[in-house]
Scaffold this active site. Sequence first.
Site, short mmCIF file in Angstrom:
data_model
loop_
_atom_site.label_atom_id
_atom_site.label_comp_id
_atom_site.label_asym_id
_atom_site.label_seq_id
_atom_site.Cartn_x
_atom_site.Cartn_y
_atom_site.Cartn_z
N ASN A 115 0.86 -1.18 0.00
CA ASN A 115 0.00 0.00 0.00
C ASN A 115 0.90 1.23 0.00
O ASN A 115 1.50 1.57 1.02
CB ASN A 115 -0.89 -0.03 1.25
CG ASN A 115 -1.70 1.25 1.43
OD1 ASN A 115 -1.77 2.07 0.52
ND2 ASN A 115 -2.30 1.41 2.60
N LYS B 266 0.10 4.23 -0.16
CA LYS B 266 -0.54 5.42 0.43
C LYS B 266 -0.38 6.60 -0.54
O LYS B 266 -0.37 6.39 -1.75
CB LYS B 266 0.00 5.68 1.83
CG LYS B 266 -0.06 4.40 2.69
CD LYS B 266 0.14 4.62 4.13
CE LYS B 266 0.02 3.27 4.85
NZ LYS B 266 0.08 3.37 6.30
N HIS C 210 -9.36 1.13 5.38
CA HIS C 210 -8.05 1.33 6.02
C HIS C 210 -8.23 2.27 7.20
O HIS C 210 -9.05 3.20 7.16
CB HIS C 210 -7.06 1.92 5.00
CG HIS C 210 -5.65 1.88 5.51
ND1 HIS C 210 -5.18 2.81 6.41
CD2 HIS C 210 -4.63 1.02 5.26
CE1 HIS C 210 -3.91 2.52 6.69
NE2 HIS C 210 -3.56 1.44 6.00
N GLU D 81 -6.61 4.72 8.15
CA GLU D 81 -6.46 6.14 7.80
C GLU D 81 -7.75 6.69 7.20
O GLU D 81 -8.09 7.85 7.39
CB GLU D 81 -5.25 6.31 6.86
CG GLU D 81 -3.94 6.13 7.62
CD GLU D 81 -2.78 5.57 6.82
OE1 GLU D 81 -2.82 5.60 5.58
OE2 GLU D 81 -1.82 5.07 7.45
N GLU E 176 -4.75 -4.77 10.91
CA GLU E 176 -3.71 -3.75 11.07
C GLU E 176 -3.97 -2.98 12.36
O GLU E 176 -4.78 -2.04 12.36
CB GLU E 176 -3.74 -2.77 9.89
CG GLU E 176 -3.48 -3.37 8.55
CD GLU E 176 -3.00 -2.32 7.54
OE1 GLU E 176 -1.91 -2.49 7.02
OE2 GLU E 176 -3.72 -1.33 7.32
N GLY F 11 3.09 2.50 10.77
CA GLY F 11 4.06 3.58 10.58
C GLY F 11 4.82 3.96 11.84
O GLY F 11 5.50 4.99 11.88
N SER G 150 4.00 -1.94 10.30
CA SER G 150 5.45 -2.00 10.47
C SER G 150 6.04 -3.36 10.12
O SER G 150 6.98 -3.82 10.77
CB SER G 150 5.85 -1.58 11.89
OG SER G 150 5.47 -0.23 12.13
P1 13P Z 1 3.47 0.54 7.62
O1 13P Z 1 3.94 -0.78 7.04
O2 13P Z 1 4.17 1.72 7.08
O3 13P Z 1 3.39 0.47 9.10
O4 13P Z 1 1.93 0.71 7.11
C1 13P Z 1 1.04 -0.34 7.25
C2 13P Z 1 -0.19 0.00 6.50
O5 13P Z 1 -0.94 0.89 6.90
C3 13P Z 1 -0.47 -0.74 5.26
O6 13P Z 1 -1.78 -0.53 4.84
#
Ligand code: 13P
Length: 256
Positions: free
Chosen positions: A9, A11, A99, A101, A171, A177, A215
């Site tokens: 992803n 983003k 997601h 976010e 997640e 992150g 992560s």
């Molecule tokens: P990170 O791997 O950067 O922690 O992000 C995970 C994520 O949100 C994938 O959708």
Amino acid sequence: MRRRIVAGNWKMNGSKDLVQQLVGDIREHVADLDEAVKSTLDVVIIPPALYVDSVIGCCGDALATGVQNVSQWQSGAYTGEISSGMALDLGCQYVLVGHSERRQLFAESDEVIARKVTRVLESGLTAILCVGETLEEREAGQAESIVASQVRQGLSTVSSDQWSRVVVAYEPVWAIGTGKTATAEDAQAMHAEIRGVLEQMNAPSRNISVLYGGSVKADNAAALFAEPDIDGGLIGGASLKADEFVSICRSFPVGA
Ligand code: 13P
């Protein structure tokens, strides 16, 4: 037998140049993977929607593609939105839905998320429903109930012939992150819980891939993927580096 999936992803990151370099590198490395690994693994690139066409141009058949979000509506006067039909039209196979976010920054409710899952499945694509608790919810002992409720509500409209196109990604919000990963044991416990909820929903839970995200890096993927209910990863930051991403793709137990 459920599929193993490693999905990147991106983003809101990327550029035309990055697409050429990164996807070209990933495709080459994936082509070099062992045939036995390749036959059980889907490697998915999920760039910003504007770059999907160029990613598909660079992917060949080696990689699958997805979008990070679609509208809850089919088509019409919804300025700025894109539909799951458009994602299908471009050649995508996967759509991320819900997601954290999107839930947190764009106030997406479980109801809206369920409508998006409906749109994705009726257009013939595979939905990756993202679920996960916040740190506060975990500390309050609510992680399991929050995740169970997100799974139940998000997938409430799935019909029996659509389950083969459903993937769940666990997640934990506190792991995204932050560099803090859930331990393999904690992640496995939640994945088993999710499979139990799917079972209660009369879904073919043994055939549904459940991915872990938060992560995931080359140095922790093997421990996570060794767990029996972890079928792969949804990768954020590490999906923007070809070596790291491909090392993650190589982290499944051999012969399992
Ligand atoms: P990170 O791997 O950067 O922690 O992000 C995970 C994520 O949100 C994938 O959708």
